[in-house]
Design a protein around this motif. Sequence first.
Motif, PDB file in Angstrom:
ATOM      1  N   ILE A 331       0.856  -1.199   0.000  1.00 29.91           N
ATOM      2  CA  ILE A 331       0.000   0.000   0.000  1.00 29.91           C
ATOM      3  C   ILE A 331       0.886   1.241   0.000  1.00 29.91           C
ATOM      4  O   ILE A 331       1.760   1.400   0.858  1.00 29.91           O
ATOM      5  N   ARG A 332       0.639   2.126  -0.979  1.00 24.31           N
ATOM      6  CA  ARG A 332       1.305   3.424  -1.030  1.00 24.31           C
ATOM      7  C   ARG A 332       0.222   4.490  -1.154  1.00 24.31           C
ATOM      8  O   ARG A 332      -0.297   4.732  -2.243  1.00 24.31           O
ATOM      9  N   ILE A 333      -0.130   5.061  -0.020  1.00 21.39           N
ATOM     10  CA  ILE A 333      -1.083   6.180  -0.005  1.00 21.39           C
ATOM     11  C   ILE A 333      -0.316   7.368   0.548  1.00 21.39           C
ATOM     12  O   ILE A 333      -0.066   7.469   1.757  1.00 21.39           O
ATOM     13  N   ASN A 334       0.112   8.242  -0.347  1.00 19.43           N
ATOM     14  CA  ASN A 334       0.952   9.382   0.043  1.00 19.43           C
ATOM     15  C   ASN A 334       0.885  10.433  -1.059  1.00 19.43           C
ATOM     16  O   ASN A 334       0.042  10.342  -1.960  1.00 19.43           O
ATOM     17  N   TRP A 335       1.794  11.407  -1.001  1.00 17.14           N
ATOM     18  CA  TRP A 335       1.781  12.465  -2.007  1.00 17.14           C
ATOM     19  C   TRP A 335       2.994  12.392  -2.931  1.00 17.14           C
ATOM     20  O   TRP A 335       3.331  13.351  -3.609  1.00 17.14           O
ATOM     21  N   LYS A 336       3.641  11.238  -2.956  1.00 19.92           N
ATOM     22  CA  LYS A 336       4.763  11.045  -3.873  1.00 19.92           C
ATOM     23  C   LYS A 336       4.244  10.792  -5.294  1.00 19.92           C
ATOM     24  O   LYS A 336       3.078  10.442  -5.488  1.00 19.92           O
ATOM     25  N   ASP A 337       5.125  10.941  -6.263  1.00 19.39           N
ATOM     26  CA  ASP A 337       4.707  10.663  -7.644  1.00 19.39           C
ATOM     27  C   ASP A 337       4.482   9.165  -7.824  1.00 19.39           C
ATOM     28  O   ASP A 337       5.069   8.330  -7.124  1.00 19.39           O
ATOM     29  N   LYS A 338       3.627   8.843  -8.792  1.00 16.07           N
ATOM     30  CA  LYS A 338       3.227   7.446  -8.993  1.00 16.07           C
ATOM     31  C   LYS A 338       4.395   6.565  -9.437  1.00 16.07           C
ATOM     32  O   LYS A 338       4.442   5.373  -9.115  1.00 16.07           O
TER      33      LYS A 338
END
Length: 607
Positions: A331-338
Motif C-alpha cells: 500500500i502506497r497512499i501518500n503524495w509522492k509521484d506514482k
Amino acid sequence: MIDISSLYKDLMPKKLTEHILLGKKMTNIFDKGDLNFDKLINISILSTGTTKLINEVLISQCSSFGVFAKIYNNEYDQYAQDIFNINSNFYKSQPELVIINIDVQAIATEYVIIPYKKSFKEREIWSKETATFLFSLVDKVRESSSAKVVLHNLEVPDYSPLGLIENKDEYGYIESIEEVNRILMNGCKSRKSVYLYNYNAFCSRLGKDNIHDAKMHYMGDIHINPKFYVDLCLDYAKYIQAIIFPAKKCIIVDLDNTLWGGIIGESGVKSIHLGPTLEGRAFMEFQQYLYSLNIRGIILAINSKNNFSDAIDVIRNHPFMVLKESFFSAIRINWKDKVSNIKSIAQELNIGLDSLVFIDDDPVNRDMVKEFLPEVLVVDMPKDSSNYVDMIKNINCFNVLALTEEDLLKKKMYHAQKKRNELRELIPTDIETYLKMLDITVYIEEANSDTVPRVSQLTQKTNQFNLTTIRYSEEEIMHLLKRDNYRIITISLKDKFGDNGLTGLAIIKKYQKESVWFIEAFLLSCRIIGRGAEDVLLAYIINQAKEENIRYVHGRFVESEKNEQCKDYYEKNLFVRDMTNNHYKDIWVFNTEKTCKFPDFMNYYIK
C-alpha cells in the motif's frame, strides 16, 4: 532488419483486409530474413474446411506482441491423415501449438439435417463415438509430439426439426451435441497440455445467425464467415501469449475514481460512490472482479495520492468496500509521484517491473508511468466507470495454461512476507539471528508428475536467482523425469509465518562414468531469496553426489540482465572455475573431497 512490433504499431490493422495484408507482408519479410522478432512459434491449424486466410490474420495478431507465427495447415479435409501418419508434413513442421477445429456439419454429416433418422439409442451412441474420435486425434498428437493442443468443442445448433418440443424428447438432437461437448470438457481436464476452446460460446457471442455465410459454405466449404476471423484469432492469440510469456503477477490500482467514485479528500466517506446504487454499482462490481483475480493468484497493491487517514478509513470501514486492507500486498497512499511509488512497490514485493499492471483513471499519471517505466503494462482506462468491468475482463496478460497450488496461495504468501519484513525491522542484529527466529524448515523432494507444472513455471518465471536462466516446458520436464541420467530436485519452504510452497529446484545431468554431476539449472523463487534455502539445496546435491561416489559436481553460470546477484554463488561455496573447458565458459567445479555443510539455522527434511 524490420522490427515486427514496430511494423504492427505503424499500420495498426483493424479490418480483416488490413490484417491479411499485414500478415502477408510479415511473411514475405520473414522469408527474406529481414524480420526482427522476439519469439517464433510453430503452429498447426487442422480443420475440416478452408481456413488458410486465418493464417495471415493470426500472423498479424501475433506480431502485436513481438511474435512471428509459422503456420501449417492440412490439405483439404486431410486432418486425420496428417495426425495418424507420424511421417506427415504436419509432424515435420514441429508444431508447438496444434489447433483442432472440426466443424459439426463435417463430423455429423446428414445427422445435422435429418437427426431423427437415428433412434434414441443411436443418438446416444453417436455422442460417445464422436467424442471418442475427437479424443483419438488429440491423444495421437500428444503421443507423437510435444505440442500443446487446443481442441474446439462443437457448435450447438439452434435449429431442430422438432421445433418447440425439441427439449421434450428423451434424448434430443441438440442434447446429443451438448453431450459431446460435456464429454470433451471432462476429458480435457485429465489430459495434460490439452485445452478445450469453447467454440460454441464464441458462436453464441457473435450470433449463430451471423457466424455462417451459406454461399461461402456451399461454394468454398468455409464454415465461418471470414469477417469474424479477427475475433477468432484474438482468442487463439491468448493461448499463444500464455505459452510464450509469463503472466503478470500484480495489479496496482489508484483509489479515487478507480476503486470508488469521487475524491475522498473533497467528498468525505459518506459522499463517495460505492455500493448498490446507480452511481456506485460499477465501482463495487469492478472491485469484485479484482477480488476474483486475487483469489486465483494475482496480487493487488494500492498507489494513490491521498491523505493516508482519509483513504484508509474508506478501505477499513466503508460498508460496501469489497477489497479490504488485507487484500493488498503493498500500500502506497501518500503524495509522492506514482512512478516512485511503483518502484517502491516492486522492491517491497521483490518482483520485476515487467510483472506489474497499473490501473489509474488519470491520463496524466498513466502517461508518466508509460514514459518512465515502459516495462509496466499501463491500462488505458475508459472514461465511463460503467465500462470498468469490461476493461478488466479484456486484459489478457493474466492468462495461464495451468494454475499451481502456489498461484492460489499467493495472497497469503505475500501477507506472510510482510510479517517477515516487520520482524526484520524489529531486530537490530545479524541476519543469522533473524533467520533462526523465522523457524525455517526446508523440504527436499524429487520432482514428480504432480509437480511438473510448478517446476516448469519456476523455470519460466524465475530471473533473479537463476544461474542459467534455461526455460523448460512441461513436456521437456516430463521427458527429463523419464531419463535415468537426470534428477530434478525441488525444495519447499515453511516458516513461522506461513508456507511458501515449492520455490526452488535443481536439474542435474549425471555422467556416472566420468564421475561428474552437472547442474544444468539451479534457481530459487525471488520471494525466498536471502533465507538460505539455496544453500540447503546445494548441500543436498553435493552430499548425494558423495554417496554415489561422484568426484566432481559441475555448475554453470550464464549471465543475464537480471541475475547479477547470484553470479558469485558458486565461488562463495568453494567451487573453482574450470579454465580448461573449451565448450562453455563460466563452468565451476566442486571436488566432493571437500565438505559442504547444511546451514545450522534451519531444519530440513527429505521427502
